[in-house]
Design a protein around this motif. Sequence first.
Motif, short mmCIF file in Angstrom:
data_model
loop_
_atom_site.label_atom_id
_atom_site.label_comp_id
_atom_site.label_asym_id
_atom_site.label_seq_id
_atom_site.Cartn_x
_atom_site.Cartn_y
_atom_site.Cartn_z
N CYS A 129 0.85 -1.19 0.00
CA CYS A 129 0.00 0.00 0.00
C CYS A 129 0.89 1.24 0.00
N SER A 131 0.09 4.07 1.03
CA SER A 131 -0.15 4.92 2.20
C SER A 131 0.32 4.26 3.49
N CYS A 132 -0.13 3.01 3.76
CA CYS A 132 0.20 2.42 5.07
C CYS A 132 1.25 1.32 4.97
N SER A 133 1.74 1.03 3.76
CA SER A 133 2.82 0.05 3.52
C SER A 133 2.45 -1.41 3.75
N GLU A 134 1.16 -1.67 4.04
CA GLU A 134 0.72 -3.08 4.16
C GLU A 134 1.07 -3.84 2.87
N CYS A 150 -6.16 -0.71 -0.82
CA CYS A 150 -5.77 -1.34 0.45
C CYS A 150 -7.02 -1.65 1.29
N ASN A 152 -7.01 -2.09 4.48
CA ASN A 152 -6.91 -1.40 5.77
C ASN A 152 -7.31 0.06 5.68
N CYS A 153 -6.76 0.76 4.68
CA CYS A 153 -6.90 2.22 4.69
C CYS A 153 -7.44 2.79 3.38
N GLY A 155 -5.97 3.05 0.77
CA GLY A 155 -4.89 3.67 -0.01
C GLY A 155 -4.67 2.88 -1.30
#
Length: 254
Positions: A129, A131-134, A150, A152-153, A155
């Motif tokens: 991601c 944004s959050c690097s997941e 993403c 999670n976020c 992104g």
Amino acid sequence: MDLTEIDSFDISADHLRKVVALTGAGISAESGVPTFRGEGGMWRQHRPEELATPQAFASNPQMVWEWYLYRRQIIAQSNPNAGHDALVELEKVLKDRFILITQNVDGLHRRAGHKNPIELHGNIFLNRCNSCSERYPDDTLDFDKLPPLCLNCQGQIRPDVVWFGEGLNHVTIEDAFLHSQQATLFLSIGTSAVVHPAAALPVVAKDSGALLVEINPDRTPITSLADAVFTDSSAQVLPDLVNKIKQIETKSKN
Ligand code: APR
């Protein structure tokens, strides 16, 4: 710099105390993966700043993804060549006295069987991601709608590679510099040696006392620094060079 023949290439067991190889797109050229610069290079058809930058992704993530999916397809259809295989053989001979650093994101060194290459610029088959690097494995993503988002976020998910203008993972690059400083033999293989910080590694190795060998049909900024220059392709040179190293290693053990 005179061109070197394998037979007259003068190395000793002492040079094999620590061997570091840096590879670039040229090693995969004979697998059918286009290089970036030079004859048939990808950047000849696409401007890097249009595709491999954070700005490009911000303004047109779909176009950037399409280009990466196209490159993935080419890579997925290709196979490691004799150059990749020779470096796997070198790892078997020298074990932890051999370190492989690559700028390539194609994963062909791993597919050839190399255990743990230092991949300076990431891997085109990994995603994260923006944004959050997941991180997301391919089988969790839907590539029909680009960019994937993403969970999670929300992104935008991007290829897990290093783009122009981005920093490298600092642990990875510090590791690469440390190994290069410790090298007694440094092989610069199929790289135009113009993209930093990777381009500094052969110079650091040479300054720290390594014998510097370049394998590249074209001249590069490090050609004049090199102790030996092989201008045949890496798939031609590496099997012979690794054979020579094997013979020296075997002799030194007897
Ligand atoms: N064997 C050896 N060298 C070769 C071969 C071959 N068969 N074919 C081409 N080459 C050489 C070319 O002469 C050229 O010097 O490989 C080099 C490839 O250079 P680039 O295309 O610039 O690739 P690279 O040096 O890996 O680029 C560095 O730039 O675009 C970014 O992130 C990207 O990792 C890449 C970085």
